[in-house]
Design a protein around this motif. Structure first.
Motif, PDB file in Angstrom:
ATOM      1  N   ARG A   1      -5.624  -4.763   9.595  1.00 57.62           N
ATOM      2  CA  ARG A   1      -6.472  -3.570   9.646  1.00 57.62           C
ATOM      3  C   ARG A   1      -5.878  -2.525  10.587  1.00 57.62           C
ATOM      4  O   ARG A   1      -5.778  -1.343  10.239  1.00 57.62           O
ATOM      5  CB  ARG A   1      -7.890  -3.946  10.104  1.00 57.62           C
ATOM      6  N   ILE A   2      -5.453  -2.936  11.772  1.00 59.71           N
ATOM      7  CA  ILE A   2      -4.898  -1.992  12.738  1.00 59.71           C
ATOM      8  C   ILE A   2      -3.588  -1.416  12.224  1.00 59.71           C
ATOM      9  O   ILE A   2      -3.333  -0.207  12.327  1.00 59.71           O
ATOM     10  CB  ILE A   2      -4.678  -2.687  14.094  1.00 59.71           C
ATOM     11  N   PHE A   3      -2.748  -2.261  11.642  1.00 63.73           N
ATOM     12  CA  PHE A   3      -1.457  -1.810  11.114  1.00 63.73           C
ATOM     13  C   PHE A   3      -1.667  -0.758  10.023  1.00 63.73           C
ATOM     14  O   PHE A   3      -0.989   0.278   9.996  1.00 63.73           O
ATOM     15  CB  PHE A   3      -0.684  -3.014  10.573  1.00 63.73           C
ATOM     16  N   ILE A   4      -2.617  -0.998   9.138  1.00 59.13           N
ATOM     17  CA  ILE A   4      -2.889  -0.061   8.053  1.00 59.13           C
ATOM     18  C   ILE A   4      -3.409   1.261   8.598  1.00 59.13           C
ATOM     19  O   ILE A   4      -3.032   2.349   8.124  1.00 59.13           O
ATOM     20  CB  ILE A   4      -3.888  -0.680   7.051  1.00 59.13           C
ATOM     21  N   GLU A   5      -4.247   1.213   9.615  1.00 55.95           N
ATOM     22  CA  GLU A   5      -4.790   2.438  10.190  1.00 55.95           C
ATOM     23  C   GLU A   5      -3.697   3.292  10.830  1.00 55.95           C
ATOM     24  O   GLU A   5      -3.691   4.516  10.719  1.00 55.95           O
ATOM     25  CB  GLU A   5      -5.855   2.096  11.231  1.00 55.95           C
ATOM     26  N   LEU A   6      -2.756   2.651  11.513  1.00 59.05           N
ATOM     27  CA  LEU A   6      -1.697   3.396  12.195  1.00 59.05           C
ATOM     28  C   LEU A   6      -0.629   3.922  11.242  1.00 59.05           C
ATOM     29  O   LEU A   6       0.136   4.819  11.596  1.00 59.05           O
ATOM     30  CB  LEU A   6      -1.037   2.521  13.262  1.00 59.05           C
ATOM     31  N   THR A   7      -0.555   3.358  10.035  1.00 64.25           N
ATOM     32  CA  THR A   7       0.462   3.774   9.053  1.00 64.25           C
ATOM     33  C   THR A   7      -0.197   4.398   7.837  1.00 64.25           C
ATOM     34  O   THR A   7       0.297   4.265   6.727  1.00 64.25           O
ATOM     35  CB  THR A   7       1.307   2.562   8.617  1.00 64.25           C
ATOM     36  N   VAL A   8      -1.294   5.106   8.056  1.00 59.48           N
ATOM     37  CA  VAL A   8      -2.150   5.557   6.962  1.00 59.48           C
ATOM     38  C   VAL A   8      -1.413   6.388   5.917  1.00 59.48           C
ATOM     39  O   VAL A   8      -1.761   6.363   4.737  1.00 59.48           O
ATOM     40  CB  VAL A   8      -3.362   6.331   7.527  1.00 59.48           C
ATOM     41  N   SER A   9      -0.379   7.124   6.303  1.00 60.67           N
ATOM     42  CA  SER A   9       0.334   7.964   5.340  1.00 60.67           C
ATOM     43  C   SER A   9       1.683   7.370   4.938  1.00 60.67           C
ATOM     44  O   SER A   9       2.523   8.062   4.356  1.00 60.67           O
ATOM     45  CB  SER A   9       0.552   9.362   5.921  1.00 60.67           C
ATOM     46  N   GLY A  10       1.885   6.092   5.229  1.00 58.13           N
ATOM     47  CA  GLY A  10       3.164   5.463   4.928  1.00 58.13           C
ATOM     48  C   GLY A  10       3.065   4.430   3.822  1.00 58.13           C
ATOM     49  O   GLY A  10       1.994   4.157   3.277  1.00 58.13           O
TER      50      GLY A  10
ATOM     51  N   ALA B   1       7.454   9.984   2.403  1.00 59.65           N
ATOM     52  CA  ALA B   1       6.577   9.067   3.151  1.00 59.65           C
ATOM     53  C   ALA B   1       7.403   8.034   3.900  1.00 59.65           C
ATOM     54  O   ALA B   1       8.447   7.579   3.441  1.00 59.65           O
ATOM     55  CB  ALA B   1       5.613   8.365   2.200  1.00 59.65           C
ATOM     56  N   GLU B   2       6.928   7.659   5.077  1.00 59.70           N
ATOM     57  CA  GLU B   2       7.626   6.677   5.889  1.00 59.70           C
ATOM     58  C   GLU B   2       7.400   5.264   5.349  1.00 59.70           C
ATOM     59  O   GLU B   2       6.304   4.921   4.923  1.00 59.70           O
ATOM     60  CB  GLU B   2       7.133   6.745   7.337  1.00 59.70           C
ATOM     61  N   TRP B   3       8.444   4.455   5.408  1.00 59.25           N
ATOM     62  CA  TRP B   3       8.346   3.030   5.099  1.00 59.25           C
ATOM     63  C   TRP B   3       8.290   2.274   6.424  1.00 59.25           C
ATOM     64  O   TRP B   3       9.187   2.405   7.261  1.00 59.25           O
ATOM     65  CB  TRP B   3       9.568   2.576   4.307  1.00 59.25           C
ATOM     66  N   TRP B   4       7.234   1.477   6.594  1.00 56.20           N
ATOM     67  CA  TRP B   4       7.091   0.646   7.786  1.00 56.20           C
ATOM     68  C   TRP B   4       7.362  -0.801   7.374  1.00 56.20           C
ATOM     69  O   TRP B   4       6.513  -1.464   6.779  1.00 56.20           O
ATOM     70  CB  TRP B   4       5.695   0.797   8.375  1.00 56.20           C
ATOM     71  N   VAL B   5       8.562  -1.268   7.667  1.00 52.17           N
ATOM     72  CA  VAL B   5       9.027  -2.591   7.246  1.00 52.17           C
ATOM     73  C   VAL B   5       9.161  -3.474   8.482  1.00 52.17           C
ATOM     74  O   VAL B   5       9.583  -3.025   9.549  1.00 52.17           O
ATOM     75  CB  VAL B   5      10.379  -2.479   6.503  1.00 52.17           C
ATOM     76  N   HIS B   6       8.814  -4.746   8.359  1.00 51.95           N
ATOM     77  CA  HIS B   6       8.887  -5.674   9.489  1.00 51.95           C
ATOM     78  C   HIS B   6      10.305  -6.210   9.648  1.00 51.95           C
ATOM     79  O   HIS B   6      10.894  -6.720   8.696  1.00 51.95           O
ATOM     80  CB  HIS B   6       7.923  -6.847   9.287  1.00 51.95           C
TER      81      HIS B   6
ATOM     82  N   ASN C   1      10.837   2.050  -9.236  1.00 51.44           N
ATOM     83  CA  ASN C   1       9.487   2.472  -9.607  1.00 51.44           C
ATOM     84  C   ASN C   1       8.570   2.597  -8.396  1.00 51.44           C
ATOM     85  O   ASN C   1       7.355   2.454  -8.512  1.00 51.44           O
ATOM     86  CB  ASN C   1       8.874   1.488 -10.603  1.00 51.44           C
ATOM     87  N   ILE C   2       9.133   2.773  -7.228  1.00 49.12           N
ATOM     88  CA  ILE C   2       8.346   2.953  -6.025  1.00 49.12           C
ATOM     89  C   ILE C   2       9.114   3.947  -5.154  1.00 49.12           C
ATOM     90  O   ILE C   2       9.992   3.584  -4.412  1.00 49.12           O
ATOM     91  CB  ILE C   2       8.079   1.612  -5.297  1.00 49.12           C
ATOM     92  N   GLY C   3       8.778   5.232  -5.312  1.00 41.99           N
ATOM     93  CA  GLY C   3       9.570   6.290  -4.706  1.00 41.99           C
ATOM     94  C   GLY C   3       9.261   6.503  -3.245  1.00 41.99           C
ATOM     95  O   GLY C   3       8.489   5.765  -2.619  1.00 41.99           O
ATOM     96  N   SER C   4       9.837   7.524  -2.702  1.00 41.03           N
ATOM     97  CA  SER C   4       9.624   7.869  -1.302  1.00 41.03           C
ATOM     98  C   SER C   4       8.325   8.637  -1.107  1.00 41.03           C
ATOM     99  O   SER C   4       7.979   9.007   0.008  1.00 41.03           O
ATOM    100  CB  SER C   4      10.798   8.704  -0.777  1.00 41.03           C
TER     101      SER C   4
ATOM    102  N   ARG D   1       0.847  -1.189   0.000  1.00 43.40           N
ATOM    103  CA  ARG D   1       0.000   0.000   0.000  1.00 43.40           C
ATOM    104  C   ARG D   1       0.880   1.235   0.000  1.00 43.40           C
ATOM    105  O   ARG D   1       1.781   1.374   0.837  1.00 43.40           O
ATOM    106  CB  ARG D   1      -0.903   0.029   1.229  1.00 43.40           C
ATOM    107  N   LEU D   2       0.623   2.136  -0.951  1.00 50.18           N
ATOM    108  CA  LEU D   2       1.406   3.356  -1.047  1.00 50.18           C
ATOM    109  C   LEU D   2       0.835   4.433  -0.124  1.00 50.18           C
ATOM    110  O   LEU D   2      -0.256   4.290   0.430  1.00 50.18           O
ATOM    111  CB  LEU D   2       1.430   3.846  -2.497  1.00 50.18           C
ATOM    112  N   ALA D   3       1.564   5.537  -0.011  1.00 48.58           N
ATOM    113  CA  ALA D   3       1.158   6.604   0.900  1.00 48.58           C
ATOM    114  C   ALA D   3      -0.169   7.239   0.508  1.00 48.58           C
ATOM    115  O   ALA D   3      -0.887   7.766   1.358  1.00 48.58           O
ATOM    116  CB  ALA D   3       2.255   7.661   0.965  1.00 48.58           C
ATOM    117  N   ASP D   4      -0.499   7.199  -0.784  1.00 45.74           N
ATOM    118  CA  ASP D   4      -1.771   7.784  -1.234  1.00 45.74           C
ATOM    119  C   ASP D   4      -2.930   6.796  -1.146  1.00 45.74           C
ATOM    120  O   ASP D   4      -4.039   7.095  -1.590  1.00 45.74           O
ATOM    121  CB  ASP D   4      -1.642   8.311  -2.665  1.00 45.74           C
ATOM    122  N   GLY D   5      -2.678   5.619  -0.577  1.00 48.35           N
ATOM    123  CA  GLY D   5      -3.720   4.618  -0.424  1.00 48.35           C
ATOM    124  C   GLY D   5      -3.815   3.624  -1.562  1.00 48.35           C
ATOM    125  O   GLY D   5      -4.547   2.639  -1.478  1.00 48.35           O
TER     126      GLY D   5
END
Length: 276
Positions: free
Chosen positions: A136-145, A267-272, A260-263, A33-37
Motif C-alpha cells: 500500500r505504501i509503495f503504491i502510494e509513493l509511486t502513484v504516477s509510475g 512514466a517512471e519505472w520503479w523496479v526492485h 506492449n507496455i510502453g513508457s 500497475r500502470l501509470a494510469d492506475g
C-alpha cells in the motif's frame, strides 16, 4: 526457484544436450500497475543464459518458443525484462522475428551499490512497519509510475525483511532484504559477493530517499552484509547520488525492455533491485 517464485507464478525452461545444460530462461507471471492506475498481468522475462558454441541460435530459439507457448496459454499480454547495460546482446536483438514478442527500450534505471561503513544513529523519523503495509505504501509513493505488484520477499531472503518508512505522512519507503535463499552471486575464486537490497524503494525527494538509504545501511550492517543495492528510475539517480556522495556508492545503468507496455509518456519505472 525461490528467487522467481517470490515474484509470482514462475516457469523455468532448461535446454539440455548430451546431459549438459545449454541454456535457461524464466518467465514470471505477475500483476503490474500502470501509470494510469490500470492493473494488468504481465510476464517478466529473466535469467536468459545460453552457452557459447554452434548450437547457440538453436538453443535460444527452443527456449523462446517454450516460454512463448506458456505465455500465450496464460493469456498473453504485456511483458518486460531488465538488462544491465554492457550485456552483450539486448532483447531487441533476439526478440520478434518469430522468437518471443518484440521488445523495445521503454525505460532506464540506475542501480546503486552502497558500502556499509560507519553505522549512523537511526534517523528519528524512520520507523519499522508491518510488512503487510508494504504494498500500500509503495503504491502510494509511486502513484504516477509503473510498478510490479505483490511478491514475497521472505521467500528469497535469509534475513527477516525489514520494512522502513520515513515520516508521517510517509515520504520514503523501502524493505531491507536479501536474495540468498534464491540466488547467490559468486565472483572469481568462488567467493560469494554478499549484499542486502532495499526493495520497494520509493521517495518524494532525493534528500528523503538518502535518509532512508542510510537507515537501511544500519539494518544491512546488523544482518552482516557489507553493502546495500538500491534501484531507482534514471531520472532520479543524479540527485540521489549527490545526497549519498559521502558514502561513495558505485552506480550501474540498466534498461527496461517491454512488449506492449510502453513508457506511458515518460512514466517512471520503479523496479526492485532484489528482482533483477
Amino acid at each position: 526457484m525461490n528467487f522467481f517464485r517470490a515474484m509470482g507464478q514462475a516457469s523455468l525452461f532448461v535446454a539440455m544436450g548430451r546431459e549438459k545444460v545449454l541454456g535457461t530462461l524464466v518467465g514470471v507471471r505477475r500483476p503490474m500497475r500502470l501509470a494510469d492506475g490500470q492493473m494488468i498481468s504481465a510476464t517478466y522475462v529473466c535469467d536468459l543464459k545460453v552457452a557459447s558454441g554452434g548450437l547457440r541460435g538453436r538453443v535460444l530459439l527452443s527456449l523462446g518458443r517454450a516460454l512463448e507457448e506458456v505465455w500465450r496459454e496464460s493469456g498473453g499480454g504485456p511483458g518486460y525484462g531488465v538488462v544491465m547495460q554492457g550485456t552483450s546482446q539486448a532483447p531487441t536483438a533476439y526478440t520478434g522475428r518469430g522468437l518471443l514478442p518484440g521488445f523495445t527500450n521503454v525505460a532506464d534505471l540506475v542501480i546503486f551499490r552502497v558500502p556499509v561503513r560507519e553505522v549512523e544513529a537511526l534517523d528519528e523519523e524512520v520507523r519499522v512497519v508491518d510488512l503487510a503495509e508494504a504494498q500500500r505504501i509503495f503504491i502510494e509513493l509511486t502513484v504516477s509510475g509503473i510498478v510490479p505488484i505483490g511478491g514475497m520477499p521472505s521467500s528469497r531472503s535469509t534475513m527477516i525483511p525489514v520494512p522502513l518508512v520515513l515520516g508521517d505522512p510517509v515520504r520514503a519507503y523501502g524493505v531491507v532484504e536479501d536474495t540468498r535463499l534464491g540466488k547467490r552471486l559468486v565472483v572469481n575464486g568462488g567467493r560469494e559477493m554478499k549484499a542486502a537490497h532495499l526493495s520497494h524503494f520509493a521517495f518524494r525527494s532525493a534528500e528523503e530517499g538518502s535518509r532512508l538509504v542510510r537507515a537501511a545501511l544500519s539494518e544491512a550492517e546488523r544482518a552482516g552484509f557489507p553493502a546495500l543495492f538500491v534501484c531507482v528510475p534514471a531520472a532520479r539517480a543524479h540527485a540521489l547520488q549527490k545526497c549519498l556522495a559521502d558514502l561513495e556508492p558505485t552506480v550501474a545503468p540498466a534498461t527496461v525492455y517491454g512488449h506492449n507496455i510502453g513508457s506511458d509518456g515518460g512514466a517512471e519505472w520503479w523496479v526492485h533491485s532484489s528482482e533483477i
